[in-house]
Design a protein around this motif. Structure first.
Motif, PDB file in Angstrom:
ATOM      1  N   GLU A  29       0.831  -1.203   0.000  1.00 51.55           N
ATOM      2  CA  GLU A  29       0.000   0.000   0.000  1.00 51.55           C
ATOM      3  C   GLU A  29       0.871   1.259   0.000  1.00 51.55           C
ATOM      4  O   GLU A  29       0.565   2.236  -0.691  1.00 51.55           O
ATOM      5  N   GLN A  30       1.959   1.229   0.754  1.00 48.06           N
ATOM      6  CA  GLN A  30       2.873   2.376   0.784  1.00 48.06           C
ATOM      7  C   GLN A  30       3.533   2.578  -0.574  1.00 48.06           C
ATOM      8  O   GLN A  30       3.706   3.712  -1.026  1.00 48.06           O
ATOM      9  N   LEU A  31       3.904   1.479  -1.222  1.00 51.46           N
ATOM     10  CA  LEU A  31       4.484   1.583  -2.559  1.00 51.46           C
ATOM     11  C   LEU A  31       3.489   2.213  -3.524  1.00 51.46           C
ATOM     12  O   LEU A  31       3.845   3.096  -4.311  1.00 51.46           O
ATOM     13  N   GLN A  36       1.817   6.780  -6.825  1.00 50.57           N
ATOM     14  CA  GLN A  36       0.770   7.735  -7.195  1.00 50.57           C
ATOM     15  C   GLN A  36       1.239   9.155  -6.951  1.00 50.57           C
ATOM     16  O   GLN A  36       1.020  10.041  -7.784  1.00 50.57           O
ATOM     17  N   LYS A  37       1.899   9.382  -5.831  1.00 46.19           N
ATOM     18  CA  LYS A  37       2.393  10.717  -5.504  1.00 46.19           C
ATOM     19  C   LYS A  37       3.445  11.172  -6.519  1.00 46.19           C
ATOM     20  O   LYS A  37       3.456  12.325  -6.941  1.00 46.19           O
ATOM     21  N   ALA A  38       4.308  10.263  -6.930  1.00 43.26           N
ATOM     22  CA  ALA A  38       5.367  10.599  -7.883  1.00 43.26           C
ATOM     23  C   ALA A  38       4.859  10.586  -9.325  1.00 43.26           C
ATOM     24  O   ALA A  38       5.583  10.993 -10.225  1.00 43.26           O
ATOM     25  N   ARG A  39       3.635  10.102  -9.510  1.00 42.76           N
ATOM     26  CA  ARG A  39       3.022  10.030 -10.838  1.00 42.76           C
ATOM     27  C   ARG A  39       3.914   9.267 -11.818  1.00 42.76           C
ATOM     28  O   ARG A  39       4.093   9.673 -12.966  1.00 42.76           O
ATOM     29  N   LEU A  40       4.433   8.149 -11.353  1.00 44.20           N
ATOM     30  CA  LEU A  40       5.380   7.379 -12.160  1.00 44.20           C
ATOM     31  C   LEU A  40       4.756   6.740 -13.387  1.00 44.20           C
ATOM     32  O   LEU A  40       5.403   6.612 -14.417  1.00 44.20           O
ATOM     33  N   ALA A  41       3.516   6.313 -13.297  1.00 48.52           N
ATOM     34  CA  ALA A  41       2.913   5.566 -14.402  1.00 48.52           C
ATOM     35  C   ALA A  41       2.075   6.444 -15.322  1.00 48.52           C
ATOM     36  O   ALA A  41       1.675   5.993 -16.388  1.00 48.52           O
ATOM     37  N   GLU A  42       1.804   7.670 -14.959  1.00 46.41           N
ATOM     38  CA  GLU A  42       0.882   8.504 -15.732  1.00 46.41           C
ATOM     39  C   GLU A  42       1.249   8.686 -17.202  1.00 46.41           C
ATOM     40  O   GLU A  42       0.382   8.591 -18.049  1.00 46.41           O
TER      41      GLU A  42
END
Length: 64
Positions: A29-31, A36-42
């Protein structure tokens, strides 16, 4: 160097195995929150993940 790497991998594997299911779930969940915060997959339509094995962090939440 090779022996040191082998020892480190064994140590990390033992530490992963020692985690409870609840601890692994919290880590997953932390990962997810960090990604999401870093928007890595967007910017991507497709990303690769691995199948969790031997106590590894399960990326299933990222897939969902």
């Amino acid at each position: 160097m090779k022996e040191e790497s082998k020892k480190l991998r064994l140590q990390l594997r033992e530490q992963r195995r020692a985690l409870s299911g609840a601890e692994r779930q919290r880590a997953a969940e932390q990962l997810l929150m960090q990604c999401q915060k870093a928007r890595l997959a967007e910017p991507y339509q497709h990303i690769g993940v691995y199948a969790a094995f031997d106590g590894e962090l399960d990326p299933q939440l990222l897939v969902e």
